[in-house]
Every structure is written in C-alpha cells, then in structure tokens.
Design a protein around this motif. Structure first.
Motif, short mmCIF file in Angstrom:
data_model
loop_
_atom_site.label_atom_id
_atom_site.label_comp_id
_atom_site.label_asym_id
_atom_site.label_seq_id
_atom_site.Cartn_x
_atom_site.Cartn_y
_atom_site.Cartn_z
N ASP A 104 0.86 -1.19 0.00
CA ASP A 104 0.00 0.00 0.00
C ASP A 104 0.89 1.24 0.00
O ASP A 104 1.43 1.63 1.04
N PRO A 105 1.08 1.86 -1.16
CA PRO A 105 1.97 3.03 -1.22
C PRO A 105 1.47 4.21 -0.40
O PRO A 105 2.24 5.12 -0.10
N THR A 106 0.20 4.22 -0.02
CA THR A 106 -0.33 5.34 0.76
C THR A 106 -0.32 5.07 2.26
O THR A 106 -0.92 5.83 3.02
N THR A 107 0.36 4.03 2.69
CA THR A 107 0.36 3.68 4.11
C THR A 107 1.06 4.76 4.94
O THR A 107 2.02 5.39 4.48
N GLN A 108 0.54 4.96 6.13
CA GLN A 108 1.15 5.92 7.05
C GLN A 108 2.08 5.22 8.05
O GLN A 108 2.63 5.86 8.94
#
Length: 171
Positions: free
Chosen positions: A42-46
């Motif tokens: 997930d490239p948008t993971t925080q």
C-alpha cells in the motif's frame, strides 16, 4: 572517566529497552510477496511515517529524562557527564534502531487491499527520516544545558543590579 563510562553504559542499556518499546508500539507497513521479492503493498500507508514518529517520541522523551537525571545526579562531574550524554545518546539511538528493527515485540497486524492468492506480510521496522536519530542526544544535551543555564543565572552576582549594592546604599 568513571562518570563518562557510567553515563554511556546507562544510556546504552536504555537504548536496548527503548528499541523493544519502539518495536512493540509501532505499526508495520504491509508488503506483498512477489517473484521479484517483497514490495510495498500500500503506497499510501502511514506506517512508515508512524515508525519515524514513534522513534522520535520515544528517544526524545528519554533524552529529556536522561538530561534531567544527569544534571541532578552529576553535579560533581559536569563535563564528563555532559560528554557521556552526547556519546551515550548517539549510541543509544543506534541501539534503539538496531533492537527495534531486529526484534518484533507485540502483535503485528497488517491490513492491505490484495487480490485473492496474494501474500501480504508485515515489513520490518526501519527509519525513512534518518534525522530522528539525533533526537536523543540533542534533547539530552539541550535540556542539561538549559538546567545548568538557569541554575547559573540564579546563582550569578550579575543578576542583581549594581553587583548587589543598591543605588542608595553606596552613599
């Protein structure tokens, strides 16, 4: 030399404990297993940013604590304790990073959208912002200097105008 060595060794021991704490509270980023190896699922993971944030909070808080304890406990050996805070803080930060990225403590849950048959695994802890490594020594030395500066100002004869002699007392 003894005050320096004790300070460095105490901070190194705290660095190992901080690494275990960091490993226990930090979420892991999800990675997908492919033929090329593991890639970020997930490239948008925080989670990557959270790892940096938790590292800064844990090491910064311990830096403040160590600076305060060192100032109160090391009144007789100020310079060796201060140098020990600096060297020990750097060592403790690297030990925190190594311990936290080597050992996995606590429950690791990973959530990511995946196709059926894809394997999602938790990633190892790592820092993306290497600048947080200086939070422990910087805050320890800074808080030590702040306490010493406040104490020195309070004890200074220059704090009182005219060197302690009032304008009417000299007449």
């Amino acid at each position: 030399m003894r005050a320096f060595a004790v300070t460095v060794l105490a901070l190194a021991a705290l660095g190992v404990a901080a690494g275990l704490l960091w490993s226990g509270v930090t979420p892991r980023a999800p990675y997908q297993v492919t033929e090329r190896g593991t890639v970020l699922a997930d490239p948008t993971t925080q989670a990557l940013i959270a790892a940096d944030g938790w590292f800064a909070v844990i090491t910064g808080g311990l830096g403040l604590l160590c600076g305060g304890v060192a100032w109160f406990a090391g009144r007789r050996w100020m310079l060796p304790v201060l140098l020990g805070l600096c060297a020990g803080g750097v060592l403790a930060s690297y030990l925190t990073l190594w311990t936290g990225s080597t050992f996995t403590i606590g429950a690791v849950t990973v959530e990511a959208a995946a196709l059926p048959g894809d394997t999602i695994v938790p990633g190892a802890l790592r820092l993306t912002a290497r600048g947080v490594l200086v939070s422990w020594p910087l805050l320890a030395v800074g808080f030590f200097a702040l306490l010493e500066g406040m104490h020195g100002y309070r004890e200074s004869p220059l704090r009182q105008p005219y060197g302690g002699i009032g304008p009417t007392q000299g007449l």
